[in-house]
Design a protein around this motif. Structure first.
Motif, PDB file in Angstrom:
ATOM      1  N   ASN A  34       0.862  -1.360  -0.054  1.00 27.67           N
ATOM      2  CA  ASN A  34      -0.070   0.014  -0.086  1.00 27.67           C
ATOM      3  C   ASN A  34       0.904   1.315  -0.082  1.00 27.67           C
ATOM      4  O   ASN A  34       0.451   2.514  -0.442  1.00 27.67           O
ATOM      5  N   SER A  35       2.193   1.057   0.399  1.00 28.38           N
ATOM      6  CA  SER A  35       3.006   2.571   0.642  1.00 28.38           C
ATOM      7  C   SER A  35       4.446   1.927   0.588  1.00 28.38           C
ATOM      8  O   SER A  35       4.692   0.995   1.215  1.00 28.38           O
ATOM      9  N   THR A  36       5.079   2.762  -0.183  1.00 29.61           N
ATOM     10  CA  THR A  36       6.804   2.574  -0.260  1.00 29.61           C
ATOM     11  C   THR A  36       7.301   3.130   1.114  1.00 29.61           C
ATOM     12  O   THR A  36       8.429   2.931   1.519  1.00 29.61           O
ATOM     13  N   SER A  37       6.434   3.809   1.990  1.00 28.56           N
ATOM     14  CA  SER A  37       7.168   4.251   3.003  1.00 28.56           C
ATOM     15  C   SER A  37       6.777   3.368   4.311  1.00 28.56           C
ATOM     16  O   SER A  37       7.501   3.335   5.412  1.00 28.56           O
ATOM     17  N   CYS A  38       6.163   1.888   4.061  1.00 30.74           N
ATOM     18  CA  CYS A  38       5.980   0.918   4.874  1.00 30.74           C
ATOM     19  C   CYS A  38       7.051   0.079   4.861  1.00 30.74           C
ATOM     20  O   CYS A  38       7.622  -0.565   4.039  1.00 30.74           O
ATOM     21  N   PRO A  39       7.674  -0.182   6.250  1.00 32.80           N
ATOM     22  CA  PRO A  39       9.047  -1.141   6.534  1.00 32.80           C
ATOM     23  C   PRO A  39       8.892  -2.387   5.762  1.00 32.80           C
ATOM     24  O   PRO A  39      10.013  -2.859   5.077  1.00 32.80           O
ATOM     25  N   LYS A  40       7.830  -3.155   5.720  1.00 35.53           N
ATOM     26  CA  LYS A  40       7.685  -4.360   5.328  1.00 35.53           C
ATOM     27  C   LYS A  40       7.606  -4.192   3.763  1.00 35.53           C
ATOM     28  O   LYS A  40       7.929  -5.169   3.269  1.00 35.53           O
ATOM     29  N   VAL A  41       6.814  -3.363   3.162  1.00 33.10           N
ATOM     30  CA  VAL A  41       6.730  -3.066   1.820  1.00 33.10           C
ATOM     31  C   VAL A  41       8.185  -2.786   1.361  1.00 33.10           C
ATOM     32  O   VAL A  41       8.580  -3.566   0.261  1.00 33.10           O
ATOM     33  N   GLN A  42       8.831  -1.999   1.771  1.00 33.38           N
ATOM     34  CA  GLN A  42      10.255  -1.824   1.478  1.00 33.38           C
ATOM     35  C   GLN A  42      11.227  -2.785   1.485  1.00 33.38           C
ATOM     36  O   GLN A  42      11.948  -3.039   0.520  1.00 33.38           O
ATOM     37  N   THR A  43      11.170  -3.744   2.555  1.00 31.08           N
ATOM     38  CA  THR A  43      11.737  -4.807   2.525  1.00 31.08           C
ATOM     39  C   THR A  43      11.272  -5.966   1.318  1.00 31.08           C
ATOM     40  O   THR A  43      12.410  -6.460   0.638  1.00 31.08           O
ATOM     41  N   ILE A  44      10.154  -5.865   1.019  1.00 31.88           N
ATOM     42  CA  ILE A  44       9.851  -6.905  -0.106  1.00 31.88           C
ATOM     43  C   ILE A  44      10.423  -6.246  -1.513  1.00 31.88           C
ATOM     44  O   ILE A  44      10.847  -6.967  -2.282  1.00 31.88           O
ATOM     45  N   LEU A  45      10.284  -5.062  -1.620  1.00 31.29           N
ATOM     46  CA  LEU A  45      10.553  -4.287  -2.831  1.00 31.29           C
ATOM     47  C   LEU A  45      12.197  -4.513  -3.048  1.00 31.29           C
ATOM     48  O   LEU A  45      12.714  -4.767  -4.257  1.00 31.29           O
TER      49      LEU A  45
END
Length: 366
Positions: free
Chosen positions: A53-64
């Protein structure tokens, strides 16, 4: 495919152009018209699924970061217009025991505006053509920015899922193509309804030793399941091991799948190959075509428990023209696929039609 250029923002998407084409399936009334979430299951997203949902989310950042992916926004006017363009009956099923997946490839010389014009999907955006034009420019610019390249082309396909059958791990190009041109090829996925889209991702071992251990009966590699919300697009390298086959909602998670190529014209000139004509789902190991990727790359832990409770396992459409098969029939096909793997089926080379109708030599099961 029309070349993306960051300065190409003055075109009128409703004027006549070489991008215009006549749709082979005329569908003005869509089962996708209602852009509300038909959600019979009120509970929240399970913990094993990560919402991008957001590139500012740590979990999302890790996956990306782990998958070298990019997450970008897609304008609502573009999404609405493209959704209105989607045929009510998509033209073909994905083979390879994935007959729960339907797709319709778009011609190689059509960009997003050409697809919308040709399919008559302007809809309400005709009241604000400038917004659609701005959305298209922002969409193409975001791809260029993410990939840090302005000389690129793309080709797309509408996709929907009849019922949830988790697709086995695969890559979207044959290995010789990936080995020679993989750094010039990318994939992208974005939903066309509020249902969003789901995808399972796997990471290759980081070393030859890890690969050897995993391929010789070691610990399997578990998938990572992500949810792409409406209004977002996920861009991934072409060699990303992935699988779809998720359904949650009446549209079958209608979505758009992009194949992106860098420097396509130069590659065609130098090597006489059009890369965007060669996507082909490959389910076998790169160095051993007798073995399937899904022997090493298995579904995320707990994913099976979501069948029926979170993901839909039955088709909700009665459209006979698609000749839908029942979920139980489709599931039995996946079991046949798994049984074939377990019995160490031999392989042979055969002529196979890839996703764009071109005949290629591939390995098939006997």
């Amino acid at each position: 495919m029309v070349l993306i250029n960051n300065n190409m923002h003055n075109r009128d998407v409703f004027s006549d152009s070489i991008d215009c084409f006549s749709s082979t399936i005329h569908a003005k009334e869509h089962i996708y018209e209602n852009d509300t979430v038909t959600n019979k299951k009120a509970h929240s997203t399970p913990d094993i699924i990560t919402e991008l949902n957001s590139t500012s989310c740590p979990k999302v950042q890790t996956i990306l970061s782990s998958y070298k992916g990019h997450l970008v926004d897609v304008g609502s006017c573009l999404l609405e217009s493209l959704r209105n363009t989607a045929p009510q009956q998509l033209a073909a099923r994905v083979g390879d025991y994935n007959e729960n997946l339907f797709y319709e490839m778009q011609d190689n010389d059509k960009d997003i505006s050409g697809i919308i014009i040709g399919g008559g999907g302007g809809g309400g955006s005709r009241d604000n053509p400038q917004q659609l034009q701005d959305d298209i420019h922002a969409f193409e610019s975001s791809i260029c920015t993410s990939l840090q390249h302005t000389n690129l082309t793309y080709r797309g396909s509408f996709m929907r899922t009849e019922s949830t059958i988790y697709q086995p791990a695969h890559v979207d190009y044959d290995y010789p193509i990936l080995e020679q041109y993989g750094n010039k090829l990318f994939l992208a996925f974005f939903p066309l309804t509020q249902e969003g889209a789901y995808l399972q991702l796997w990471q290759e071992p980081s070393s030859a030793e890890d690969y050897s251990t995993a391929s010789c009966g070691g610990e399997p590699i578990l998938g990572t399941v992500v949810y792409i919300p409406y209004g977002k697009m996920l861009i991934m390298p072409s060699d990303t091991i992935h699988g779809g086959g998720f359904k949650r909602g009446c549209s079958g998670n209608l979505r758009f799948h992009l194949y992106i190529a860098l420097e396509e014209e130069q590659v065609r000139k130098d090597n006489n190959i059009t890369l965007l004509d060669h996507p082909m789902n490959k389910y076998t190991e790169k160095h051993d075509r007798r073995r399937e990727l899904c022997e090493r790359f298995v579904d995320a832990e707990g994913l099976e428990s979501l069948l029926g409770s979170y993901f839909d396992t039955e088709s909700e459409t009665s459209d006979a023209t698609n000749d839908f098969k029942s979920a139980s029939s489709t599931k039995s096909m996946k079991l046949d696929y798994q049984n074939a793997i377990e019995t160490n089926s031999t392989m042979r080379s055969a002529s196979h039609v890839n996703l764009f109708g071109l005949s290629e030599e591939v390995e098939v099961m006997m």
